[in-house]
Design a protein around this motif. Sequence first.
Motif, PDB file in Angstrom:
ATOM      1  N   ILE A 285       0.842  -1.210   0.000  1.00  0.00           N
ATOM      2  CA  ILE A 285       0.000   0.000   0.000  1.00  0.00           C
ATOM      3  C   ILE A 285       0.874   1.255   0.000  1.00  0.00           C
ATOM      4  CG2 ILE A 285      -1.589   1.358   1.443  1.00  0.00           C
ATOM      5  CD1 ILE A 285      -3.182  -1.162   1.930  1.00  0.00           C
ATOM      6  N   LYS A 286       1.968   1.218   0.763  1.00  0.00           N
ATOM      7  CA  LYS A 286       2.880   2.369   0.808  1.00  0.00           C
ATOM      8  C   LYS A 286       3.490   2.649  -0.560  1.00  0.00           C
ATOM      9  CE  LYS A 286       4.940   2.368   5.171  1.00  0.00           C
ATOM     10  NZ  LYS A 286       6.097   1.917   5.915  1.00  0.00           N
ATOM     11  N   GLU A 287       3.694   1.589  -1.328  1.00  0.00           N
ATOM     12  CA  GLU A 287       4.282   1.723  -2.669  1.00  0.00           C
ATOM     13  C   GLU A 287       3.216   1.945  -3.739  1.00  0.00           C
ATOM     14  OE1 GLU A 287       7.479   1.934  -3.755  1.00  0.00           O
ATOM     15  OE2 GLU A 287       7.737   2.254  -1.610  1.00  0.00           O
ATOM     16  N   GLY A 288       1.940   1.985  -3.326  1.00  0.00           N
ATOM     17  CA  GLY A 288       0.855   2.174  -4.295  1.00  0.00           C
ATOM     18  C   GLY A 288       0.600   0.937  -5.140  1.00  0.00           C
TER      19      GLY A 288
ATOM     20  N   THR B 212       3.515   8.767  -3.043  1.00  0.00           N
ATOM     21  CA  THR B 212       2.700   7.547  -3.236  1.00  0.00           C
ATOM     22  C   THR B 212       1.508   7.837  -4.150  1.00  0.00           C
ATOM     23  OG1 THR B 212       3.351   6.856  -1.010  1.00  0.00           O
ATOM     24  CG2 THR B 212       1.566   5.632  -2.037  1.00  0.00           C
TER      25      THR B 212
ATOM     26  N   ARG C 266       0.211   5.748  -7.353  1.00  0.00           N
ATOM     27  CA  ARG C 266      -1.160   5.194  -7.452  1.00  0.00           C
ATOM     28  C   ARG C 266      -1.824   5.635  -8.753  1.00  0.00           C
ATOM     29  NH1 ARG C 266      -3.173   7.626  -2.101  1.00  0.00           N
ATOM     30  NH2 ARG C 266      -5.170   6.586  -2.419  1.00  0.00           N
TER      31      ARG C 266
ATOM     32  N   ARG D 267      -3.841   8.545   6.331  1.00  0.00           N
ATOM     33  CA  ARG D 267      -3.402   7.390   5.531  1.00  0.00           C
ATOM     34  C   ARG D 267      -1.971   7.547   5.063  1.00  0.00           C
ATOM     35  NH1 ARG D 267      -8.040   5.468   1.399  1.00  0.00           N
ATOM     36  NH2 ARG D 267      -6.129   5.029   0.230  1.00  0.00           N
ATOM     37  N   GLU D 268      -1.203   6.457   5.210  1.00  0.00           N
ATOM     38  CA  GLU D 268       0.222   6.479   4.856  1.00  0.00           C
ATOM     39  C   GLU D 268       0.446   6.659   3.363  1.00  0.00           C
ATOM     40  OE1 GLU D 268       3.423   4.105   7.130  1.00  0.00           O
ATOM     41  OE2 GLU D 268       1.643   2.814   7.036  1.00  0.00           O
ATOM     42  N   ASP D 269      -0.627   6.393   2.557  1.00  0.00           N
ATOM     43  CA  ASP D 269      -0.448   6.481   1.099  1.00  0.00           C
ATOM     44  C   ASP D 269      -0.953   7.810   0.536  1.00  0.00           C
ATOM     45  OD1 ASP D 269      -3.078   5.779   1.683  1.00  0.00           O
ATOM     46  OD2 ASP D 269      -3.270   4.379   0.000  1.00  0.00           O
TER      47      ASP D 269
END
Length: 208
Positions: A74-77, A155, A159, A148-150
């Motif tokens: 999720i952090k990397e999308g 990020t 995404r 949210r971290e993203d």
Amino acid sequence: MGSVVESTNKEVNGSVAVKNPTVVFVLGGPGSGKGTQCTNIVQHFGYTHLSAGDLLRAEIKSGSENGTMIQNMIKEGKIVPSEVTIKLLQRAMLESGNDKFLIDGFPRNEENRAAFEEVTKIEPAFVLFFDCPEEEMERRLLSRNQGREDDNIETIRKRFKVFLESSLPVIEHYTAREKVRKIDAGRPVEEVFESVKAVFTPKDEKAD
Ligand SMILES: Nc1ncnc2c1ncn2[C@@H]1O[C@H](COP(=O)(O)OP(=O)(O)O)[C@@H](O)[C@H]1O
Ligand SMILES: Nc1ccn([C@H]2C[C@H](O)[C@@H](COP(=O)(O)OP(=O)(O)O)O2)c(=O)n1
Ligand SMILES: [Mg+2]
């Protein structure tokens, strides 16, 4: 004793599944307003809202063995392998006791789409597609304030790239099958919902 819905559930690939559910896939880029509009649809039309992203974030919080892998993706999308996401969706469908579902943010790539079809044998009734300009989605994500971290610019860019490269082909797949109901999502929330309502209201109930 189970509920009426549970007592009519069926076995698919060795696991219990909701019998003949109505499924609407809710798709659109990050920040296009999927979650916001799903909340409105639930209030008016009796669906259960299942956000794939919310289910994955809950899985991280629960401390499951997949948590670290999900968090990193999720952090990397990136998109989590469908095996993980489909299990979470199936469990949530069963636990809901309902048979009408908005599946928000899934399928996000061809692998998601093909695996869901193969595992569940479910065909969506239709696909709601929130079409929104990227600059507007970026503005919304940067002011979402859900911790949210993203939702950071680095990020977010990743995404957007994944959306264009991997998610748009899924929308094209369903467009070719005349399943896509496209909504102009760049407008205020209430205006977007007017268009959404028209999609969910049976034709014979619409005013002339
Ligand atoms: N039509 C809209 N106009 C302006 N802001 C919106 C609109 N729809 C949603 N938002 C806001 O934009 C952010 C992203 O919306 P959200 O529903 O979480 O989108 P998604 O689930 O597609 O990422 C939220 O802060 C939400 O309140
Ligand atoms: N089918 C999905 C849906 C989401 N994810 C992961 C990857 C996504 O960037 C994050 C966040 O998804 P989510 O739908 O909550 O994000 P938006 O509401 O579109 O902003 O979760 C996934 O791996 N597979
Ligand atoms: Mg969302």
